[in-house]
Design an enzyme around this catalytic site. Structure first.
Site, PDB file in Angstrom:
ATOM      1  N   SER A   8       0.845  -1.201   0.000  1.00 42.14           N
ATOM      2  CA  SER A   8       0.000   0.000   0.000  1.00 42.14           C
ATOM      3  C   SER A   8       0.876   1.246   0.000  1.00 42.14           C
ATOM      4  O   SER A   8       1.637   1.478   0.945  1.00 42.14           O
ATOM      5  CB  SER A   8      -0.901   0.014   1.231  1.00 42.14           C
ATOM      6  OG  SER A   8      -1.528   1.283   1.365  1.00 42.14           O
ATOM      7  N   HIS A  33      -1.386  -1.304  -4.154  1.00 40.23           N
ATOM      8  CA  HIS A  33      -2.641  -0.969  -3.494  1.00 40.23           C
ATOM      9  C   HIS A  33      -2.696   0.536  -3.248  1.00 40.23           C
ATOM     10  O   HIS A  33      -1.780   1.111  -2.648  1.00 40.23           O
ATOM     11  CB  HIS A  33      -2.752  -1.717  -2.169  1.00 40.23           C
ATOM     12  CG  HIS A  33      -4.103  -1.661  -1.544  1.00 40.23           C
ATOM     13  ND1 HIS A  33      -5.153  -2.445  -1.969  1.00 40.23           N
ATOM     14  CD2 HIS A  33      -4.569  -0.903  -0.520  1.00 40.23           C
ATOM     15  CE1 HIS A  33      -6.210  -2.183  -1.227  1.00 40.23           C
ATOM     16  NE2 HIS A  33      -5.893  -1.237  -0.340  1.00 40.23           N
ATOM     17  N   ASP A  35      -4.896   3.379  -1.550  1.00 44.38           N
ATOM     18  CA  ASP A  35      -5.978   3.687  -0.610  1.00 44.38           C
ATOM     19  C   ASP A  35      -6.486   5.102  -0.840  1.00 44.38           C
ATOM     20  O   ASP A  35      -5.789   6.079  -0.541  1.00 44.38           O
ATOM     21  CB  ASP A  35      -5.472   3.551   0.824  1.00 44.38           C
ATOM     22  CG  ASP A  35      -5.274   2.103   1.231  1.00 44.38           C
ATOM     23  OD1 ASP A  35      -6.233   1.324   1.127  1.00 44.38           O
ATOM     24  OD2 ASP A  35      -4.155   1.751   1.657  1.00 44.38           O
ATOM     25  N   MET A  37      -8.969   7.881   0.274  1.00 44.14           N
ATOM     26  CA  MET A  37      -9.768   8.248   1.443  1.00 44.14           C
ATOM     27  C   MET A  37     -10.309   9.669   1.272  1.00 44.14           C
ATOM     28  O   MET A  37      -9.599  10.553   0.789  1.00 44.14           O
ATOM     29  CB  MET A  37      -8.920   8.145   2.709  1.00 44.14           C
ATOM     30  CG  MET A  37      -8.368   6.739   2.929  1.00 44.14           C
ATOM     31  SD  MET A  37      -7.568   6.499   4.529  1.00 44.14           S
ATOM     32  CE  MET A  37      -6.068   7.437   4.313  1.00 44.14           C
ATOM     33  N   HIS A  66      -8.550   1.111  -3.918  1.00 42.48           N
ATOM     34  CA  HIS A  66      -9.496   0.858  -2.832  1.00 42.48           C
ATOM     35  C   HIS A  66     -10.181   2.173  -2.459  1.00 42.48           C
ATOM     36  O   HIS A  66      -9.568   3.065  -1.875  1.00 42.48           O
ATOM     37  CB  HIS A  66      -8.715   0.277  -1.644  1.00 42.48           C
ATOM     38  CG  HIS A  66      -9.529   0.023  -0.428  1.00 42.48           C
ATOM     39  ND1 HIS A  66      -8.955  -0.246   0.798  1.00 42.48           N
ATOM     40  CD2 HIS A  66     -10.870  -0.018  -0.228  1.00 42.48           C
ATOM     41  CE1 HIS A  66      -9.897  -0.435   1.690  1.00 42.48           C
ATOM     42  NE2 HIS A  66     -11.070  -0.286   1.099  1.00 42.48           N
ATOM     43  N   MET A  68     -12.281   4.186  -0.298  1.00 44.58           N
ATOM     44  CA  MET A  68     -12.885   4.367   1.023  1.00 44.58           C
ATOM     45  C   MET A  68     -13.584   5.718   1.016  1.00 44.58           C
ATOM     46  O   MET A  68     -13.069   6.713   1.530  1.00 44.58           O
ATOM     47  CB  MET A  68     -11.813   4.283   2.108  1.00 44.58           C
ATOM     48  CG  MET A  68     -11.256   2.891   2.280  1.00 44.58           C
ATOM     49  SD  MET A  68      -9.963   2.790   3.543  1.00 44.58           S
ATOM     50  CE  MET A  68      -8.538   3.224   2.547  1.00 44.58           C
ATOM     51  N   MET A 137     -11.372  -6.080   5.687  1.00 48.60           N
ATOM     52  CA  MET A 137     -10.560  -5.156   6.470  1.00 48.60           C
ATOM     53  C   MET A 137     -10.219  -5.821   7.803  1.00 48.60           C
ATOM     54  O   MET A 137     -11.112  -6.302   8.507  1.00 48.60           O
ATOM     55  CB  MET A 137     -11.302  -3.845   6.711  1.00 48.60           C
ATOM     56  CG  MET A 137     -11.563  -3.016   5.452  1.00 48.60           C
ATOM     57  SD  MET A 137     -10.036  -2.522   4.602  1.00 48.60           S
ATOM     58  CE  MET A 137      -9.201  -1.562   5.893  1.00 48.60           C
ATOM     59  N   ASP A 175      -6.521  -6.574   4.516  1.00 40.45           N
ATOM     60  CA  ASP A 175      -5.875  -5.261   4.563  1.00 40.45           C
ATOM     61  C   ASP A 175      -5.938  -4.721   5.982  1.00 40.45           C
ATOM     62  O   ASP A 175      -7.026  -4.502   6.517  1.00 40.45           O
ATOM     63  CB  ASP A 175      -6.599  -4.314   3.599  1.00 40.45           C
ATOM     64  CG  ASP A 175      -5.996  -2.916   3.568  1.00 40.45           C
ATOM     65  OD1 ASP A 175      -5.006  -2.661   4.262  1.00 40.45           O
ATOM     66  OD2 ASP A 175      -6.537  -2.080   2.819  1.00 40.45           O
ATOM     67  N   GLY A 176      -4.753  -4.521   6.568  1.00 39.40           N
ATOM     68  CA  GLY A 176      -4.700  -3.896   7.881  1.00 39.40           C
ATOM     69  C   GLY A 176      -3.840  -4.660   8.860  1.00 39.40           C
ATOM     70  O   GLY A 176      -4.197  -5.754   9.288  1.00 39.40           O
TER      71      GLY A 176
END
Length: 219
Positions: A8, A33, A35, A37, A66, A68, A137, A175-176
């Site tokens: 990520s 990846h 992210d 947001m 991804h 979010m 997640m 993920d996480g």
């Protein structure tokens, strides 16, 4: 089971993002990846389509975007034009999940749905066969560097059983908080695609860490 490592770039050095992407490509990253947001659905604000477009010429590694966001479908076309190869949308924000998945498939990108830790698997009941990937997640979204939630191992296992019962081909991405300490357990539970941010980019040698994580997951 084919293991995929998806670093990520949220954890990368933004001042040398292109260099970091080249580094993880040489390290064997399967996906990059990204992210996204929006500071509404999750607390932080990150990348937009312009950043995706800017880094697309840097690498041939597929972009795993991804979203979010509260309104992901308003931006899907922009991210696809910018170079996204796969789009992940959150079930929690979409009243017409089937329609949204169908649109992604129509656009020719990998269609994935993400579930937050407290979201039950049954929201996928009538769309599972249409998915290329399910993202579970393993932390609450919005911040990098969080610790893996141990109870998510059971959720991964339950999803794997659900997919096998229905003979669905969707892969399980997690993920996480993914690290060398827990990636094997997540793989044994049924995950095959691993998003890793801090574990990769905080390592002395990010490229070597990708290789180590892959080896740990394959054991």
């Amino acid at each position: 089971m084919v293991i995929q490592i998806a670093p990520s770039i949220l954890a990368a050095d933004f001042a040398k993002l292109g260099e970091d992407i080249t580094l993880i490509e040489k390290g064997g990253a399967d996906l990059i990846h990204i992210d996204v947001m929006d500071a509404h659905y999750v607390p932080n604000l990150s990348f937009g389509p312009m950043v995706v477009k800017a880094i697309r010429p840097v690498t041939k590694v597929p972009f795993d975007v991804h979203l979010m966001m509260d309104n992901p479908m308003d931006f899907v076309d922009e991210f696809i034009k910018a170079g996204a190869d796969g789009i992940t949308i959150h079930a929690e924000v979409l009243p017409h999940l089937h329609r949204s998945i169908a649109y992604l498939k129509q656009k020719g990108v990998r269609a994935a749905v993400a579930l937050n830790p407290s979201t039950p698997l049954n929201v996928l009941e009538y769309v599972l066969e249409d998915l290329d990937m399910v993202l579970l997640m393993t932390v609450n979204p919005g911040f990098g560097g969080q610790s893996f939630i141990p109870s998510m191992l059971k959720k991964i296992k339950n999803l794997k059983e659900m997919l096998e019962e229905r003979q669905c081909k969707a892969i399980i991405q997690v993920d996480g908080g993914i690290s060398l300490e827990n990636i094997r357990d997540a793989a044994k539970a049924g995950a095959s695609c691993f998003v890793a941010g801090s574990s990769v980019f905080s390592a002395p040698d990010p490229a070597a860490m990708i290789s180590q994580m892959r080896s740990a997951a394959e054991l």
